[in-house]
Design an enzyme around this catalytic site. Structure first.
Site, PDB file in Angstrom:
ATOM      1  N   ILE A 144       0.821  -1.200  -0.005  1.00 40.13           N
ATOM      2  CA  ILE A 144       0.097   0.165  -0.175  1.00 40.13           C
ATOM      3  C   ILE A 144       1.014   1.130  -0.118  1.00 40.13           C
ATOM      4  CG2 ILE A 144      -1.847   1.208   1.251  1.00 40.13           C
ATOM      5  CD1 ILE A 144      -2.504  -1.317   2.668  1.00 40.13           C
ATOM      6  N   LYS A 213       4.943  -0.014  13.122  1.00 48.52           N
ATOM      7  CA  LYS A 213       4.303   0.842  11.959  1.00 48.52           C
ATOM      8  C   LYS A 213       3.663   1.907  12.199  1.00 48.52           C
ATOM      9  CE  LYS A 213       3.840  -3.700   9.470  1.00 48.52           C
ATOM     10  NZ  LYS A 213       2.849  -4.900   9.304  1.00 48.52           N
TER      11      LYS A 213
END
Ligand SMILES: NC(=O)c1ccc[n+]([C@@H]2O[C@H](COP(=O)([O-])OP(=O)(O)OC[C@H]3O[C@@H](n4cnc5c(N)ncnc54)[C@H](OP(=O)(O)O)[C@@H]3O)[C@@H](O)[C@H]2O)c1
Length: 438
Positions: A144, A213
């Site tokens: 992504i 993340k």
């Protein structure tokens, strides 16, 4: 088409540190798309070295044996190498190899969330100082394009919040728990058999992967160099009762990474949460990841896709390679990296959070229990919006009592739960799940 047959005037030499899942995909993509990539870069991309631990292991067929080495000095001391792809993972020796590559003027692409979460601002500063690029699209969200979106596309706006599903293993397990009503352990075992969960699943199911993340996203979205640890909870404790009642109250349970700009402070947390069924993140199922960004001027923006896997991740690594290589070809190395600015930011204490809460008390079915719970909540100014007590068992049996509160302060909810726990009728610790409305 073979690399050697492309008629381009220049070459950009590339070295891979690591040739596992991601490295193998990168080599395959460089081979399959060679002509197209050379046109984008303005030069041919040529692999010079591939660092591994064991040269006798089987590699993807596109990996030529002559590239393999176990000696990092072969890569670092080769002045003809322009760009190093760090695809080995972990902190050591990845950190020192990346630092040395940057020092020697090479561009670096890394897929390593752990490295970026722990040392991102320092590595970016080092790259900027040296006038080279450090790119890390694959470190969050696999295929992504979320790093690029935050770094480049939204540079004109202020990001006010991020709500994201950043771990495919968690999303896969929760999706199946909801659909099939099976316990966590049995879905985890199935996920491991199917290759959707690691043999040691702790990093994923305890929330640490998503927390790393989130730190990387916060660095770009909020310019944050974090002081303190992100509050992190995993999904092991959830069970069928939680899913059943979440549904009944109009929610679904997702493992969420949340980042909200609170001015001088940042609200960052990773935990399972109740998300309204109509929210777009509620319908992102299985191993897919989703990142819901809210920009002050932009409004909402949702990115969805495969957050891991050989080829999606390779797509991100090679896209970074194209950017870094093209910048070198055009004499603009380091520009993209110099644009990333960070400053130290404190985290908002979790006790200051205000939200609606799902509370679950597994209680011995005896008189006075509900009164005690209601009284302790009342003493702490927590009002209840909905309550369900599941069917009565035999005297003394354990039954769940479920509540949805009005907006309350988390510190007050914690204090009330501690007081209820002291009353002695709970079969287990009360469950608190935050309700996220965004
Ligand atoms: N897998 C994914 O879907 C995914 C998605 C996004 C990001 N990432 C990130 O990408 C990175 C690589 O992941 P991966 O799944 O490809 O890992 P992997 O399959 O375990 O591959 C790691 C590679 O690095 C090499 N290596 C490790 N330590 C080394 C050392 N000390 N010296 C020399 N070589 C060393 C290994 O060599 P040997 O082969 O000889 O053992 C192997 O080739 C990690 O940072 C990971 O978090 C992975």
């Amino acid at each position: 088409m073979e690399f050697s047959k492309i008629n381009t005037p220049q070459r950009v030499k590339v070295a891979l540190l690591g040739c596992g899942t991601v490295g193998g995909g990168v080599i395959r993509l460089l081979r399959d798309n060679a002509e197209h990539l050379a046109a984008r870069v303005g030069a041919e991309l040529e692999i010079a070295h591939v660092l591994v631990r064991d040269t006798s292991k089987q590699r993807v067929p596109e990996c030529l044996p002559g590239w393999l080495t176990t000696d990092p000095e072969v890569v670092l001391n080769d002045p003809s190498v322009d760009v190093v792809l760090e695809l080995m993972g972990g902190e050591h020796p990845a950190k020192s190899l990346v630092e040395r590559a940057l020092e020697s003027g090479k561009g670096v692409v890394s897929a390593n969330k752990f490295l970026l979460a722990k040392h991102g601002p320092a590595l970016i500063a080092r790259a900027a100082q040296r006038g080279v690029d450090l790119a890390f699209e694959a470190s969050v969200g696999g295929g992504i394009p979320v790093i690029r979106t935050l770094r480049d596309s939204l540079t004109s706006d202020w990001v006010s919040s991020i709500h994201a599903l950043l771990n495919g293993t968690c999303n896969y397990i929760l999706t199946r728990m909801r659909q099939e009503g099976l316990p966590f352990e049995s879905i985890l075992a199935d996920a491991q058999r199917l290759g959707y969960a690691e043999a040691d699943p702790a990093l994923d199911v305890d929330g640490h992967d998503a927390a790393q993340k989130l730190v990387v996203l916060a660095m770009l979205a909020f310019g944050a160099e974090l002081v303190g640890e992100v509050h992190t909870e995993g999904i092991r404790d959830l069970d069928e009762t939680d899913f059943r009642f979440a549904e009944r109250f109009g929610f679904t349970i997702k493992h969420l990474a949340v980042g909200i700009d609170r001015g001088e402070q940042l609200e960052l947390r990773v935990h399972p949460a109740l998300v309204p069924q109509a929210n777009p993140l509620a319908s992102i199922h299985g191993v897919l990841n989703g990142v819901f960004i809210h920009g002050r001027a932009l409004g909402p923006c949702l990115l969805v896709g495969r957050g891991a896997g050989e080829m999606p991740t390779a797509v991100s690594v090679v896209a970074d390679l194209v950017d870094v290589a093209r910048a070198r070809v055009e004499g603009a190395s380091g520009l993209a990296t110099r644009a990333i600015r960070t400053k130290k930011k404190q985290l908002m204490p979790l006790g200051e959070l205000e939200a609606r809460y799902y509370l679950r008390f597994d209680v011995r079915d005896e008189p006075g229990v509900l009164g005690t719970i209601a009284s302790e909540l009342g003493k702490h100014n927590i009002s209840v919006e909905q309550m369900v007590q599941e069917g009565r068992g035999s005297p003394g049996a354990t039954v769940p009592v479920l509540m949805i509160t009005h907006r309350s302060r988390e510190a007050a909810v914690d204090a009330a739960l501690s007081a209820v726990a002291k009353a002695g009728f709970l079969a287990r610790k009360p469950r608190l799940l935050r309700i996220e409305e965004f």
